[in-house]
Design an enzyme around this catalytic site. Sequence first.
Site, PDB file in Angstrom:
ATOM      1  CE  LYS A  28      -3.036   0.454   3.549  1.00 46.72           C
ATOM      2  NZ  LYS A  28      -3.081   1.941   4.082  1.00 46.72           N
ATOM      3  CB  SER A  29       3.843   2.208   1.867  1.00 47.96           C
ATOM      4  OG  SER A  29       3.439   2.190   3.278  1.00 47.96           O
ATOM      5  N   GLY A 102      -5.212   7.729   5.591  1.00 47.45           N
ATOM      6  CA  GLY A 102      -4.037   8.733   6.315  1.00 47.45           C
ATOM      7  C   GLY A 102      -2.820   9.044   5.517  1.00 47.45           C
ATOM      8  CB  SER A 176       4.966   9.675  11.937  1.00 48.18           C
ATOM      9  OG  SER A 176       4.053   9.713  10.626  1.00 48.18           O
ATOM     10  CD  GLN A 178       0.206   7.916   7.479  1.00 46.80           C
ATOM     11  OE1 GLN A 178      -0.211   8.635   8.379  1.00 46.80           O
ATOM     12  NE2 GLN A 178      -0.349   6.933   6.980  1.00 46.80           N
ATOM     13  CG  ASP A 332       0.366  -0.194   9.301  1.00 47.11           C
ATOM     14  OD1 ASP A 332      -0.073   0.740  10.251  1.00 47.11           O
ATOM     15  OD2 ASP A 332       0.686   0.292   8.109  1.00 47.11           O
ATOM     16  CE  LYS A 359      -0.456   3.848  13.000  1.00 43.55           C
ATOM     17  NZ  LYS A 359       0.407   4.605  12.077  1.00 43.55           N
ATOM     18  NE  ARG A 363      -5.227  -0.426  13.088  1.00 37.70           N
ATOM     19  CZ  ARG A 363      -4.614  -0.193  11.636  1.00 37.70           C
ATOM     20  NH1 ARG A 363      -3.238  -0.145  11.872  1.00 37.70           N
ATOM     21  NH2 ARG A 363      -5.346   0.171  10.813  1.00 37.70           N
ATOM     22  NE  ARG A 404      -2.971  -2.091   8.523  1.00 39.89           N
ATOM     23  CZ  ARG A 404      -2.588  -2.412   7.206  1.00 39.89           C
ATOM     24  NH1 ARG A 404      -2.670  -3.582   6.728  1.00 39.89           N
ATOM     25  NH2 ARG A 404      -2.054  -1.675   6.419  1.00 39.89           N
TER      26      ARG A 404
HETATM   27  C1  S3P Z   1       2.327   4.779   6.444  1.00 39.18           C
HETATM   28  C2  S3P Z   1       2.989   5.063   7.319  1.00 39.18           C
HETATM   29  C3  S3P Z   1       2.353   4.549   8.775  1.00 39.18           C
HETATM   30  C4  S3P Z   1       1.619   3.461   8.481  1.00 39.18           C
HETATM   31  C5  S3P Z   1       0.333   3.815   7.724  1.00 39.18           C
HETATM   32  C6  S3P Z   1       1.353   3.762   6.306  1.00 39.18           C
HETATM   33  C7  S3P Z   1       3.083   5.164   5.002  1.00 39.18           C
HETATM   34  O1  S3P Z   1       1.657   5.671   9.445  1.00 39.18           O
HETATM   35  O2  S3P Z   1       0.785   3.118   9.816  1.00 39.18           O
HETATM   36  O3  S3P Z   1      -0.394   2.502   7.397  1.00 39.18           O
HETATM   37  O4  S3P Z   1       2.917   4.650   3.941  1.00 39.18           O
HETATM   38  O5  S3P Z   1       3.999   6.120   5.257  1.00 39.18           O
HETATM   39  P1  S3P Z   1       2.356   6.690  10.585  1.00 39.18           P
HETATM   40  O6  S3P Z   1       3.474   7.475   9.503  1.00 39.18           O
HETATM   41  O7  S3P Z   1       1.490   7.354  11.025  1.00 39.18           O
HETATM   42  O8  S3P Z   1       3.086   5.712  11.508  1.00 39.18           O
END
Ligand code: S3P
Length: 449
Positions: A28-29, A102, A176, A178, A332, A359, A363, A404
């Site tokens: 996904k990322s 997110g 993080s 993200q 995750d 999340k 969770r 999840r």
């Molecule tokens: C992700 C980073 C993670 C993860 C999310 C995907 C990403 O979040 O939980 O499902 O693709 O950069 P955080 O950066 O908030 O930890």
Amino acid sequence: MSQAKKALTFTTRPGHSVSGDIIVPGDKSVSHRSIMFGSLANGTTHIKGFLPGQDCLATMNCFKAMGIEIEGPDSDHNVTVHGKGLHGLSQPKEQLDIGNSGTSIRLLSGILAGQQFSSSMAGDVSLNTRPMARVVEPLQLMAANISAREDGTPPVHCHGSSGKLKAIDYLLPMASAQVKSCILLAGMYAEGTTTVTEPGITRDHTERMLTAFGYPVTVEKNIDGDEQKTRISIEGGHELTACDIQVPGDISSATFFMVAGLIAKSGEITIRNVGMNPTRIGAINILKAMQGNLTIINERMAGGEPVADIVVKASKLQGIDISERDVPLAIDEFPAIFIAAACANGTTRLRGAEELRVKESDRIQAMADGLIELGIECTVFADGIDITGGEIGSGTIHSHDDHRIAMSFAISSLRATGSITILDCDNVATSFPNFVSLANEVGLSITQA
Ligand code: S3P
């Protein structure tokens, strides 16, 4: 009047043994980032193994709404992105619909902060309660004209910048990927060199993809003698050049099948083509420490990311104290790991995982409520949980619209004494559209209605 859509419910029957040779869908990322970088690059990017989940399709639709031509995904999960360069996006006509994702809203905040046009983003009920101040605040330090609601939740409004953003040197308050990625993406639109220091190691797909698209980025590890601290620097004003991306299988999706293989009373599952990026392998470290029989074979590189096949055998798991270092590397995967803990001998303790509370659901609480409903003893802490292995019974679980949570309790059916009903499972399609068919293929019994 149109009728409200009925929420999807999973009903499981107890399972026993598992067997199979499976491929999980694309990461996904990496899929999100392939659309973002492809759109901002000069030239045409070909993506193989794209995840056709709702989250990544939301990212794709946002870029289409900003004038990017994107073909696919076709039935083989190929996507073609006709990039227009860093300054080629056009103003979307409407508010961008981010759905449940997110990653989309936080990374897009960094990109949109650098645009001259105004835009706005919001998502579903769950996304619209999630914290965005963590991206809005550093972007404001970069002189971006960006805001969220007073309590820091979406919608996120970007009011358009008249000039370049300002480079910053930013120490992330939490580990993080993200937030790190958001700031690095904004850094491409800033005057000077933007530096982000992360307090714990988080997934590095943004850094790898910047390099793959020819954009210079510097990564310094072991900052202040702390091997958990990494500093990433990016200078504004360079360009991205289109390239071909091969998306590895998502280790987060594979974890459900690792846990299934480990907790089943007997059997073996082989999971092929799983992304083994070192910033993502926390679940493997943790499940191995719990004496899970996982063997990594056929290790290779594909599209700039390490991949491998994983052979999982039914195991007698042991409760452990989870190393805090593995927390961001398995962030995750904890819902699935909690199911492994519920099937282990003794108590598993997790701390330093307060991020799990923000999340797609809280969770820690959502998993604790479900485990208690099924007869498993657990104690909740602000930043973690203790879970003592026991017999999984039957009951009704609230997934809180969290993909999840839904998939984790579906997997727990392998050790349940009775049927489990899991409510509000529609969002499984955000990350793992073929989860139920793959699970039933290896020996679970899940019906959906
Ligand atoms: C992700 C980073 C993670 C993860 C999310 C995907 C990403 O979040 O939980 O499902 O693709 O950069 P955080 O950066 O908030 O930890």
